[in-house]
Design an enzyme around this catalytic site. Structure first.
Site, mmCIF file in Angstrom:
data_model
loop_
_atom_site.group_PDB
_atom_site.id
_atom_site.type_symbol
_atom_site.label_atom_id
_atom_site.label_comp_id
_atom_site.label_asym_id
_atom_site.label_seq_id
_atom_site.Cartn_x
_atom_site.Cartn_y
_atom_site.Cartn_z
ATOM 1 N N ARG A 66 0.941 -1.311 0.187
ATOM 2 C CA ARG A 66 0.286 -0.056 0.034
ATOM 3 C C ARG A 66 0.644 1.307 -0.048
ATOM 4 O O ARG A 66 0.443 2.339 -0.527
ATOM 5 C CB ARG A 66 -0.942 0.046 1.077
ATOM 6 C CG ARG A 66 -2.022 -0.998 1.029
ATOM 7 C CD ARG A 66 -2.968 -1.138 1.762
ATOM 8 N NE ARG A 66 -2.636 -1.545 3.267
ATOM 9 C CZ ARG A 66 -2.435 -3.081 3.530
ATOM 10 N NH1 ARG A 66 -2.640 -3.717 2.521
ATOM 11 N NH2 ARG A 66 -1.729 -3.106 4.817
ATOM 12 N N GLU A 103 2.769 -8.423 13.167
ATOM 13 C CA GLU A 103 1.848 -8.768 14.151
ATOM 14 C C GLU A 103 1.178 -9.974 13.939
ATOM 15 O O GLU A 103 0.616 -10.591 14.931
ATOM 16 C CB GLU A 103 0.899 -7.510 14.445
ATOM 17 C CG GLU A 103 -0.096 -7.176 13.340
ATOM 18 C CD GLU A 103 0.673 -6.352 12.077
ATOM 19 O OE1 GLU A 103 -0.258 -5.625 11.133
ATOM 20 O OE2 GLU A 103 1.903 -5.843 12.164
#
Length: 176
Positions: A66, A103
């Site tokens: 992104r 994460e």
């Protein structure tokens, strides 16, 4: 006071619970890209801030994937180079590689070895900072290229995950 252009971005972000896996809430910026005036406003804010705070910038580095949506547009507006940080195995030629923890797993990223010259002034751009693993890996890659990192820039910072604590460079973020 928050810039109204950033408020417009915030209003379009969609929260997607349990994506890409249970317990993670994905913040979807794609609705911003479907709204040309809001997207342009976001790019304008990023360009204005980088230009005013880091006028010596020579290279915008965008993170896979992104960061690729914002980085080239920012680089074009600033009339500087754009360099992608890609997932391992996606770039031809000699590369520099760093492995890192996300994460929700592990990954590796690369830049082409000669895409950034020693001493060049770099700003690293991505959409979101969570635990800081990807951004830290990008910083490590730019450091390995012996360039000078001026700042890291993200649209969204998930402050509760303390990703900023993993960075040794200034961070600009707009939405938390």
């Amino acid at each position: 006071m928050t810039d109204p252009r950033i408020t417009s971005v915030k209003d379009l972000i969609e929260l997607c619970p349990d994506f890409p896996k249970p317990g993670i809430t994905f913040q979807n910026l794609f609705p911003v890209l479907r709204n040309p005036s809001v997207f342009k406003g976001l790019i304008d804010v990023l360009v204005e801030d980088i230009k005013s705070k880091y006028p010596a910038v020579e290279v915008i580095v965008g993170l896979d994937s992104r960061g690729f949506l914002f980085g080239p547009m920012i680089a074009q507006e600033l009339n500087v180079a754009f360099v992608p940080v890609r997932k391992k195995g996606k770039l031809p030629g000699e590369t520099l590689c760093v492995e890192y923890t996300l994460e929700y797993g592990k990954d590796a990223c690369e830049i082409q070895k000669n895409s950034i010259q020693p001493g060049q002034k770099v700003v690293i751009v991505d959409d979101l900072l969570a635990t800081g693993g990807t951004m830290r890996a990008a910083c490590d890659l730019v450091d390995a290229a012996k360039a000078d990192i001026l700042a890291c820039v993200v649209v969204i910072e998930l402050k509760g995950l303390k990703g900023k604590d993993r960075l040794k460079y200034p961070l600009l973020s707009y939405i938390d």
